[in-house]
Design a protein around this motif. Structure first.
Motif, mmCIF file in Angstrom:
data_model
loop_
_atom_site.group_PDB
_atom_site.id
_atom_site.type_symbol
_atom_site.label_atom_id
_atom_site.label_comp_id
_atom_site.label_asym_id
_atom_site.label_seq_id
_atom_site.Cartn_x
_atom_site.Cartn_y
_atom_site.Cartn_z
ATOM 1 N N UNK A 1 0.883 -1.161 0.000
ATOM 2 C CA UNK A 1 0.000 0.000 0.000
ATOM 3 C C UNK A 1 0.920 1.210 0.000
ATOM 4 N N UNK A 2 0.740 2.082 -0.999
ATOM 5 C CA UNK A 2 1.621 3.249 -1.112
ATOM 6 C C UNK A 2 0.782 4.517 -1.211
ATOM 7 N N UNK A 3 1.392 5.642 -0.848
ATOM 8 C CA UNK A 3 0.690 6.926 -1.027
ATOM 9 C C UNK A 3 1.511 7.778 -1.989
ATOM 10 N N UNK A 4 0.880 8.220 -3.071
ATOM 11 C CA UNK A 4 1.599 8.933 -4.127
ATOM 12 C C UNK A 4 1.042 10.354 -4.273
ATOM 13 N N UNK A 5 1.872 11.277 -4.792
ATOM 14 C CA UNK A 5 1.369 12.648 -4.960
ATOM 15 C C UNK A 5 0.296 12.762 -6.048
ATOM 16 N N UNK A 6 0.396 11.959 -7.106
ATOM 17 C CA UNK A 6 -0.524 12.141 -8.249
ATOM 18 C C UNK A 6 -1.804 11.314 -8.140
ATOM 19 N N UNK A 7 -1.728 10.154 -7.493
ATOM 20 C CA UNK A 7 -2.879 9.245 -7.518
ATOM 21 C C UNK A 7 -3.425 8.941 -6.128
ATOM 22 N N UNK A 8 -2.849 9.528 -5.105
ATOM 23 C CA UNK A 8 -3.291 9.218 -3.749
ATOM 24 C C UNK A 8 -2.844 7.819 -3.349
ATOM 25 N N UNK A 9 -3.717 7.134 -2.636
ATOM 26 C CA UNK A 9 -3.355 5.798 -2.133
ATOM 27 C C UNK A 9 -3.565 4.753 -3.225
ATOM 28 N N UNK A 10 -2.605 3.852 -3.342
ATOM 29 C CA UNK A 10 -2.682 2.779 -4.343
ATOM 30 C C UNK A 10 -2.215 1.479 -3.714
ATOM 31 N N UNK A 11 -2.663 0.375 -4.311
ATOM 32 C CA UNK A 11 -2.067 -0.917 -3.981
ATOM 33 C C UNK A 11 -1.270 -1.347 -5.206
ATOM 34 N N UNK A 12 -0.106 -1.921 -4.979
ATOM 35 C CA UNK A 12 0.716 -2.366 -6.105
ATOM 36 C C UNK A 12 1.467 -3.627 -5.711
ATOM 37 N N UNK A 13 1.789 -4.413 -6.714
ATOM 38 C CA UNK A 13 2.453 -5.685 -6.457
ATOM 39 C C UNK A 13 3.956 -5.564 -6.696
ATOM 40 N N UNK A 14 4.735 -5.970 -5.698
ATOM 41 C CA UNK A 14 6.196 -6.008 -5.857
ATOM 42 C C UNK A 14 6.580 -7.468 -6.036
ATOM 43 N N UNK A 15 6.686 -7.863 -7.319
ATOM 44 C CA UNK A 15 6.946 -9.289 -7.606
ATOM 45 C C UNK A 15 8.354 -9.676 -7.217
ATOM 46 N N UNK A 16 8.459 -10.779 -6.515
ATOM 47 C CA UNK A 16 9.774 -11.305 -6.144
ATOM 48 C C UNK A 16 10.504 -10.496 -5.085
ATOM 49 N N UNK A 17 9.794 -9.513 -4.458
ATOM 50 C CA UNK A 17 10.487 -8.627 -3.502
ATOM 51 C C UNK A 17 11.027 -9.372 -2.286
ATOM 52 N N UNK A 18 10.477 -10.570 -2.020
ATOM 53 C CA UNK A 18 10.962 -11.319 -0.853
ATOM 54 C C UNK A 18 12.153 -12.221 -1.193
ATOM 55 N N UNK A 19 12.535 -12.273 -2.468
ATOM 56 C CA UNK A 19 13.728 -13.061 -2.805
ATOM 57 C C UNK A 19 14.961 -12.287 -2.356
ATOM 58 N N UNK A 20 15.951 -13.001 -1.790
ATOM 59 C CA UNK A 20 17.149 -12.302 -1.304
ATOM 60 C C UNK A 20 17.860 -11.522 -2.414
ATOM 61 N N UNK A 21 17.699 -11.968 -3.655
ATOM 62 C CA UNK A 21 18.407 -11.313 -4.755
ATOM 63 C C UNK A 21 17.612 -10.151 -5.359
ATOM 64 N N UNK A 22 16.419 -9.893 -4.839
ATOM 65 C CA UNK A 22 15.564 -8.877 -5.451
ATOM 66 C C UNK A 22 16.174 -7.484 -5.379
ATOM 67 N N UNK A 23 16.075 -6.765 -6.509
ATOM 68 C CA UNK A 23 16.606 -5.395 -6.531
ATOM 69 C C UNK A 23 15.623 -4.418 -5.883
ATOM 70 N N UNK A 24 14.370 -4.877 -5.666
ATOM 71 C CA UNK A 24 13.375 -3.984 -5.059
ATOM 72 C C UNK A 24 13.664 -3.795 -3.567
ATOM 73 N N UNK A 25 13.982 -4.914 -2.912
ATOM 74 C CA UNK A 25 14.408 -4.964 -1.507
ATOM 75 C C UNK A 25 13.927 -3.839 -0.627
ATOM 76 N N UNK A 26 14.882 -3.081 -0.070
ATOM 77 C CA UNK A 26 14.586 -2.025 0.893
ATOM 78 C C UNK A 26 13.779 -0.872 0.316
ATOM 79 N N UNK A 27 13.784 -0.726 -1.006
ATOM 80 C CA UNK A 27 13.044 0.402 -1.608
ATOM 81 C C UNK A 27 11.547 0.274 -1.409
ATOM 82 N N UNK A 28 11.086 -0.946 -1.130
ATOM 83 C CA UNK A 28 9.651 -1.148 -0.991
ATOM 84 C C UNK A 28 9.262 -1.541 0.438
#
Ligand SMILES: [Zn+2]
Length: 257
Positions: free
Chosen positions: A27-54
């Motif tokens: 669940x994220x809050x953005x300046x242009x769209x308000x609150x959104x839900x989005x999927x971070x695929x593979x974010x729980x894999x140790x090798x994921x580049x999304x990691x701490x950013x999400x």
């Protein structure tokens, strides 16, 4: 021209939920769209580049692809990870309190730039300030204002008479102050001291730089906290979970001193 299939946005990550083995639903809050839900695929894999950013309590730049049901985060970059909040349990809880308020009061796809800006500024202020009570009260007052719940602090909300510098009453159901005559009639209203009303009025209309210069003694600070919390609880018709956690923490600090 159709809707572009991908887009980028700044976002404050509010919360995450693990989905399946490796994905996260954010669940994220953005300046242009308000609150959104989005999927971070593979974010729980140790090798994921999304990691701490999400991770929750992070200000990030996100790149998203439109999906049929949910948009999918394809790339991300941290703008601020609010390390000062994450390295201190007390500040961390305050950060989560801000996020929980934003989450509780907003609906998806209803944008409000002022809510985004205020929330982001508040997280920065919590990192820097030693007066977190002022930061939080200022946030609550202005947040409620942006959502259309600005408390009426100038005239009595029932009879419209100008308020005198005496003990008045705060009515959560009417969203503002009652004069003593009207306050006695509404059994659920609570007394509000002259100083508390003064500070609320000032904070409601000034910028944060002015607000933080106001010296508030601890008794008055508790009164301000309680009156705003009663109002918030009334509006939501439930308690804010992270607030009870904050209260527990505060109590344990006082008990240990
Ligand atoms: Zn009145």
């Amino acid at each position: 021209m159709g809707t572009p299939r991908s887009y980028q946005t700044q976002a404050i990550v509010i919360k995450q939920m693990k989905v399946g083995e490796f994905d996260k639903l954010l669940t994220i809050y953005t300046p242009e769209f308000g609150k959104l839900k989005a999927l971070a695929k593979g974010a729980c894999r140790p090798t994921s580049k999304l990691g701490g950013n999400v991770e929750p309590l992070t200000h990030s730049l996100l790149f998203l692809a439109r999906g049929r049901k949910l948009d999918i985060i394809t790339q991300s970059q941290t703008i601020d990870s609010f390390l000062a909040l994450k390295s201190d349990l007390w500040r961390l809880s305050q950060g989560f309190y801000v996020l929980e308020l934003v989450d509780s009061f907003t609906v998806e796809n209803s944008e409000s730039r002022p809510v985004f800006d205020l929330s982001l500024a508040t997280l920065h202020r919590l990192c820097q300030s030693n007066n977190s009570e002022a930061v939080l009260r200022y946030f609550e007052l202005h947040f409620l204002h942006h959502l259309g719940y600005r408390p009426q602090l100038r005239q009595c909300v029932a009879c419209n008479s100008p308020l005198k510098p005496v003990v008045n009453f705060f009515s959560t159901s009417q969203g503002g102050i009652l004069c003593p005559d009207c306050g006695f009639k509404e059994t659920k209203s609570c007394p509000l001291s002259v100083d508390a009303l003064k500070v609320l009025r000032l904070w409601q209309d000034c910028d944060y730089a002015t607000a933080k210069r106001v010296k508030v003694k601890s008794e008055l600070s508790s009164e301000l906290e309680q009156v705003l919390q009663r109002y918030i609880t009334y509006l939501l018709q439930r308690e804010i979970k992270s607030k009870s956690w904050l209260d527990e923490l505060k109590k344990s600090v006082i008990d240990n001193n």
